[in-house]
Design a protein around this motif. Structure first.
Motif, PDB file in Angstrom:
ATOM      1  N   LEU A  29     -12.670   7.716   6.224  1.00 16.38           N
ATOM      2  CA  LEU A  29     -14.101   7.448   6.085  1.00 16.38           C
ATOM      3  C   LEU A  29     -14.643   8.025   4.776  1.00 16.38           C
ATOM      4  O   LEU A  29     -15.396   7.365   4.059  1.00 16.38           O
ATOM      5  N   TRP A  30     -14.273   9.256   4.450  1.00 15.83           N
ATOM      6  CA  TRP A  30     -14.733   9.876   3.201  1.00 15.83           C
ATOM      7  C   TRP A  30     -14.197   9.124   1.995  1.00 15.83           C
ATOM      8  O   TRP A  30     -14.910   8.907   1.019  1.00 15.83           O
ATOM      9  N   ALA A  33     -16.182   5.998   1.610  1.00 18.30           N
ATOM     10  CA  ALA A  33     -17.527   6.271   1.102  1.00 18.30           C
ATOM     11  C   ALA A  33     -17.496   6.554  -0.395  1.00 18.30           C
ATOM     12  O   ALA A  33     -18.325   6.038  -1.156  1.00 18.30           O
ATOM     13  N   LEU A  36     -16.806   3.337  -2.276  1.00 13.76           N
ATOM     14  CA  LEU A  36     -18.013   2.507  -2.311  1.00 13.76           C
ATOM     15  C   LEU A  36     -18.997   3.016  -3.365  1.00 13.76           C
ATOM     16  O   LEU A  36     -19.564   2.222  -4.126  1.00 13.76           O
ATOM     17  N   ILE A  37     -19.178   4.310  -3.451  1.00 11.88           N
ATOM     18  CA  ILE A  37     -20.092   4.888  -4.445  1.00 11.88           C
ATOM     19  C   ILE A  37     -19.593   4.586  -5.857  1.00 11.88           C
ATOM     20  O   ILE A  37     -20.382   4.221  -6.742  1.00 11.88           O
TER      21      ILE A  37
END
Length: 103
Positions: A29-30, A33, A36-37
């Motif tokens: 998940l990290w 994320a 995506l950033i």
């Protein structure tokens, strides 16, 4: 079936291996994320760069041939971008000098 697998991943394995799976899922998940950033930041930078380099109002603000050469040499713009902007600047200079010839 997929719903059951997802529940096992989210809640952890009831047989004792759940902590490792939970940590792996949290790491994924990290990673997602952060990825995506990074993708959003790159897209925004490309859009800002295109906005700053577009020449729909004559020459881009403050650019002359020397500045274009410096940006090309530093690698700020590509050779193709340099050639396109150089043509725009030269066309703008020609248009600014020719109003007397037209009238």
């Amino acid at each position: 079936m997929a719903h059951g697998v997802l529940l096992v991943i989210l809640q952890g394995d009831v047989r004792g291996g759940g902590v490792a799976q939970s940590e792996a899922f949290e790491s994924l998940l990290w990673f997602g994320a952060v990825l995506l950033i990074v993708v959003v930041a790159v897209v925004l930078l490309i859009r800002v760069r295109r906005f700053c380099l577009r020449g729909d109002r004559g020459t881009p603000a403050g650019l002359d041939l020397d500045e274009l050469r410096r940006q090309r040499d530093r690698g700020t713009i590509t050779i193709a971008e340099y050639e396109t902007l150089r043509k725009i600047v030269l066309r703008s200079f020609a248009e600014n000098e020719s109003p007397d010839a037209k009238s």
